[in-house]
Design a protein around this motif. Structure first.
Motif, PDB file in Angstrom:
ATOM      1  N   ARG A   1       8.681  12.845 -10.308  1.00 39.98           N
ATOM      2  CA  ARG A   1       9.162  11.797  -9.427  1.00 39.98           C
ATOM      3  C   ARG A   1       8.616  10.448  -9.887  1.00 39.98           C
ATOM      4  NH1 ARG A   1      11.669  12.965  -4.703  1.00 39.98           N
ATOM      5  NH2 ARG A   1      11.579  15.094  -3.919  1.00 39.98           N
ATOM      6  N   HIS A   2       9.490   9.463  -9.959  1.00 30.93           N
ATOM      7  CA  HIS A   2       9.093   8.107 -10.312  1.00 30.93           C
ATOM      8  C   HIS A   2       9.047   7.292  -9.025  1.00 30.93           C
ATOM      9  CE1 HIS A   2       9.657   9.072 -14.563  1.00 30.93           C
ATOM     10  NE2 HIS A   2      10.704   9.748 -14.145  1.00 30.93           N
ATOM     11  N   VAL A   3       7.874   6.800  -8.709  1.00 32.34           N
ATOM     12  CA  VAL A   3       7.631   6.198  -7.403  1.00 32.34           C
ATOM     13  C   VAL A   3       7.115   4.774  -7.573  1.00 32.34           C
ATOM     14  CG1 VAL A   3       6.384   6.426  -5.219  1.00 32.34           C
ATOM     15  CG2 VAL A   3       7.073   8.472  -6.482  1.00 32.34           C
ATOM     16  N   LEU A   4       7.686   3.870  -6.791  1.00 30.90           N
ATOM     17  CA  LEU A   4       7.251   2.470  -6.765  1.00 30.90           C
ATOM     18  C   LEU A   4       6.320   2.302  -5.565  1.00 30.90           C
ATOM     19  CD1 LEU A   4       8.085   0.211  -8.731  1.00 30.90           C
ATOM     20  CD2 LEU A   4       9.598  -0.652  -6.944  1.00 30.90           C
ATOM     21  N   ILE A   5       5.119   1.779  -5.818  1.00 26.70           N
ATOM     22  CA  ILE A   5       4.107   1.683  -4.761  1.00 26.70           C
ATOM     23  C   ILE A   5       3.743   0.231  -4.484  1.00 26.70           C
ATOM     24  CG2 ILE A   5       1.653   2.058  -4.288  1.00 26.70           C
ATOM     25  CD1 ILE A   5       1.836   4.802  -5.120  1.00 26.70           C
TER      26      ILE A   5
ATOM     27  N   TYR B   1      -0.957  -2.569   1.118  1.00 24.51           N
ATOM     28  CA  TYR B   1      -1.219  -3.684   2.024  1.00 24.51           C
ATOM     29  C   TYR B   1      -2.555  -3.438   2.722  1.00 24.51           C
ATOM     30  CZ  TYR B   1       3.776  -4.338   1.269  1.00 24.51           C
ATOM     31  OH  TYR B   1       5.007  -4.502   0.691  1.00 24.51           O
ATOM     32  N   ARG B   2      -3.507  -4.318   2.478  1.00 22.25           N
ATOM     33  CA  ARG B   2      -4.834  -4.158   3.069  1.00 22.25           C
ATOM     34  C   ARG B   2      -4.857  -4.692   4.501  1.00 22.25           C
ATOM     35  NH1 ARG B   2      -8.806  -2.071   0.718  1.00 22.25           N
ATOM     36  NH2 ARG B   2      -8.603  -1.501  -1.467  1.00 22.25           N
ATOM     37  N   VAL B   3      -5.489  -3.920   5.391  1.00 24.61           N
ATOM     38  CA  VAL B   3      -5.697  -4.315   6.781  1.00 24.61           C
ATOM     39  C   VAL B   3      -7.158  -4.031   7.121  1.00 24.61           C
ATOM     40  CG1 VAL B   3      -3.306  -3.907   7.485  1.00 24.61           C
ATOM     41  CG2 VAL B   3      -4.939  -2.016   7.551  1.00 24.61           C
ATOM     42  N   ASP B   4      -7.546  -4.396   8.315  1.00 25.14           N
ATOM     43  CA  ASP B   4      -8.946  -4.198   8.713  1.00 25.14           C
ATOM     44  C   ASP B   4      -9.361  -2.736   8.673  1.00 25.14           C
ATOM     45  OD1 ASP B   4      -9.174  -6.897   9.108  1.00 25.14           O
ATOM     46  OD2 ASP B   4      -8.795  -6.810  11.273  1.00 25.14           O
ATOM     47  N   THR B   5      -8.411  -1.827   8.937  1.00 26.88           N
ATOM     48  CA  THR B   5      -8.746  -0.402   9.004  1.00 26.88           C
ATOM     49  C   THR B   5      -8.680   0.307   7.655  1.00 26.88           C
ATOM     50  OG1 THR B   5      -6.443   0.099   9.542  1.00 26.88           O
ATOM     51  CG2 THR B   5      -7.987  -0.219  11.394  1.00 26.88           C
ATOM     52  N   GLY B   6      -8.269  -0.375   6.601  1.00 23.71           N
ATOM     53  CA  GLY B   6      -8.167   0.263   5.292  1.00 23.71           C
ATOM     54  C   GLY B   6      -6.998  -0.293   4.507  1.00 23.71           C
ATOM     55  N   VAL B   7      -6.098   0.593   4.066  1.00 20.97           N
ATOM     56  CA  VAL B   7      -4.963   0.149   3.257  1.00 20.97           C
ATOM     57  C   VAL B   7      -3.742   1.004   3.587  1.00 20.97           C
ATOM     58  CG1 VAL B   7      -5.674   1.640   1.335  1.00 20.97           C
ATOM     59  CG2 VAL B   7      -4.126  -0.265   0.890  1.00 20.97           C
ATOM     60  N   TYR B   8      -2.593   0.346   3.743  1.00 19.13           N
ATOM     61  CA  TYR B   8      -1.312   1.031   3.893  1.00 19.13           C
ATOM     62  C   TYR B   8      -0.638   1.092   2.529  1.00 19.13           C
ATOM     63  CZ  TYR B   8      -1.252   1.018   9.017  1.00 19.13           C
ATOM     64  OH  TYR B   8      -1.519   1.248  10.335  1.00 19.13           O
ATOM     65  N   LEU B   9       0.000   2.231   2.250  1.00 17.10           N
ATOM     66  CA  LEU B   9       0.783   2.380   1.031  1.00 17.10           C
ATOM     67  C   LEU B   9       2.227   2.674   1.400  1.00 17.10           C
ATOM     68  CD1 LEU B   9      -2.126   2.827  -0.146  1.00 17.10           C
ATOM     69  CD2 LEU B   9      -1.078   4.344  -1.807  1.00 17.10           C
ATOM     70  N   VAL B  10       3.140   1.925   0.791  1.00 19.49           N
ATOM     71  CA  VAL B  10       4.576   2.147   0.962  1.00 19.49           C
ATOM     72  C   VAL B  10       5.112   2.634  -0.380  1.00 19.49           C
ATOM     73  CG1 VAL B  10       6.794   1.112   1.534  1.00 19.49           C
ATOM     74  CG2 VAL B  10       4.722   0.351   2.717  1.00 19.49           C
ATOM     75  N   MET B  11       5.729   3.825  -0.379  1.00 15.52           N
ATOM     76  CA  MET B  11       6.151   4.476  -1.618  1.00 15.52           C
ATOM     77  C   MET B  11       7.665   4.658  -1.626  1.00 15.52           C
ATOM     78  SD  MET B  11       3.157   7.390  -1.740  1.00 15.52           S
ATOM     79  CE  MET B  11       3.682   8.047  -0.160  1.00 15.52           C
ATOM     80  N   LYS B  12       8.286   4.176  -2.662  1.00 18.03           N
ATOM     81  CA  LYS B  12       9.745   4.245  -2.791  1.00 18.03           C
ATOM     82  C   LYS B  12      10.103   5.153  -3.956  1.00 18.03           C
ATOM     83  CE  LYS B  12      14.055   2.823  -2.097  1.00 18.03           C
ATOM     84  NZ  LYS B  12      14.818   3.107  -0.870  1.00 18.03           N
TER      85      LYS B  12
END
Length: 351
Positions: free
Chosen positions: A94-98, A101-112
């Motif tokens: 699978r080829h995924v684009l990542i 986004y850093r927030v106070d609680t850690g980091v969010y990852l959005v994967m396409k």
């Protein structure tokens, strides 16, 4: 099965993200992973309840490339944008684009998931590269081969003349020279295989019988490496239409690659089976596996991780299989590698 109950993971703007055509996860600074939709779990190839934090070590072994990448994103303190990575998920690449986004609680990852677009682009690039390599190879291979034949012939004459004259050291030098000439000759043969179209013999052959004929050679090579071998040849295997010599080349090349990947006491498995209208050959090793960042390169001409490899073996196998109307795939995940050759069964074949 992935649950859809909400259990109070890190807060996010929407009650459910399964409608989103992208995977979303959250990593906190303590190493807890929260999955927000089914696509994220699918892309990461893990099973976990949605929105229930779980330790990242429970999802991935620390040796897996997925763990290393997520750990790096969490600890690097930097955000990534449009970073293209490759996941090996259930034997599929699978080829995924990542984006992160850093927030106070850690980091969010959005994967396409980029789907087949990257695969198509890579296939076109590989085809163009092979076409160029083929033209160059066709132009120089014959020019190299003729003088090689002459050199080898004179070396043989000199060895015959020195034989019985108590010139053992000189004979050994000549044998070494012949051996090096043979290496170049082998490379020339590979270049010719890569350059010219393979006019496959249009006759029926049985892949299981072909493996059986090669069995003594495979066992001999495995014994030298001190590797165990298992042959699994199913019954009722239809014939394929092709060139036995070229198909034998593919089998031996895949076996040699598998043996090179293993240490002492490894296991090589060669299986031939039927899958509907396809005959399948699997060559599986118990080596360390192929890193995900190399999976898309293994069929590229001149790509090799071997110290003395030419990087032509697998591209040649792929070309031969394609010339037979088939496909060759590789799967590797954490431990071991399997190369699978899929060939169309002959319409009028019998087992």
């Amino acid at each position: 099965m992935i649950s859809h109950e909400v259990h109070g993971g890190p807060s996010h703007p929407f009650a459910s993200l399964n409608w989103l055509n992208a995977g979303v996860i959250h990593l906190d600074s303590q190493g807890w992973l929260t999955i927000y939709n089914d696509l994220a779990a699918q892309l990461l190839d893990i099973t976990a309840e949605l929105e229930v934090p779980i330790r990242i070590e429970e999802c991935f072994a620390t040796t897996r490339e997925e763990y290393k990448l997520l750990h790096h994103i969490l600890t690097s303190k930097a955000e990534v944008r449009n970073q293209l990575i490759t996941w090996a998920e259930n034997g599929r690449i699978r080829h995924v684009l990542i984006d992160s986004y850093r927030v106070d609680t850690g980091v969010y990852l959005v994967m396409k998931d980029l789907g087949d677009f990257v695969l198509l682009d890579q296939h076109l690039q590989r085809t163009d590269k092979l076409a160029v390599v083929g033209k160059v190879a066709a132009g120089i291979a014959h020019e190299i081969r003729n003088p090689l034949t002459t050199v080898r012939g004179f070396l043989q004459v000199m060895m015959n003349r020195l034989s019985g004259r108590e010139m053992d050291e000189e004979e050994e030098y000549l044998r070494m020279m012949v051996k090096e000439v043979d290496k170049v000759e082998s490379l020339v043969k590979e270049l010719l295989l890569l350059s010219k179209p393979h006019r496959t013999a249009r006759r029926h052959c049985q892949l299981g019988q072909l493996v059986r004929r090669l069995q003594p050679l495979i066992l001999e090579q495995a014994a030298e490496k001190k590797v165990r071998v298992e042959f699994i040849i199913d019954g009722d295997i239809p014939h394929v239409v092709g060139d036995e010599e070229l198909l034998s080349h593919v089998i031996i090349q895949l076996v040699e690659n598998a043996l090179d990947a293993m240490e002492v006491d490894g296991q090589l498995t060669v299986r031939v089976c039927r899958e509907n209208h396809v005959v399948r050959l699997d060559v599986r090793d118990t080596g360390p596996g192929i890193p995900y960042y190399h999976m898309d390169q293994v069929f590229d001409a001149f790509f090799t991780t071997k110290e003395k490899g030419t990087g032509l073996g697998l591209p040649i196998c792929q070309k031969i299989v394609a010339d037979h109307g088939g496909e060759i795939h590789v799967s590797s995940k954490g431990f071991g590698t399997t190369f699978s050759v899929l060939l169309p069964a002959a319409e009028s074949a019998s087992a």
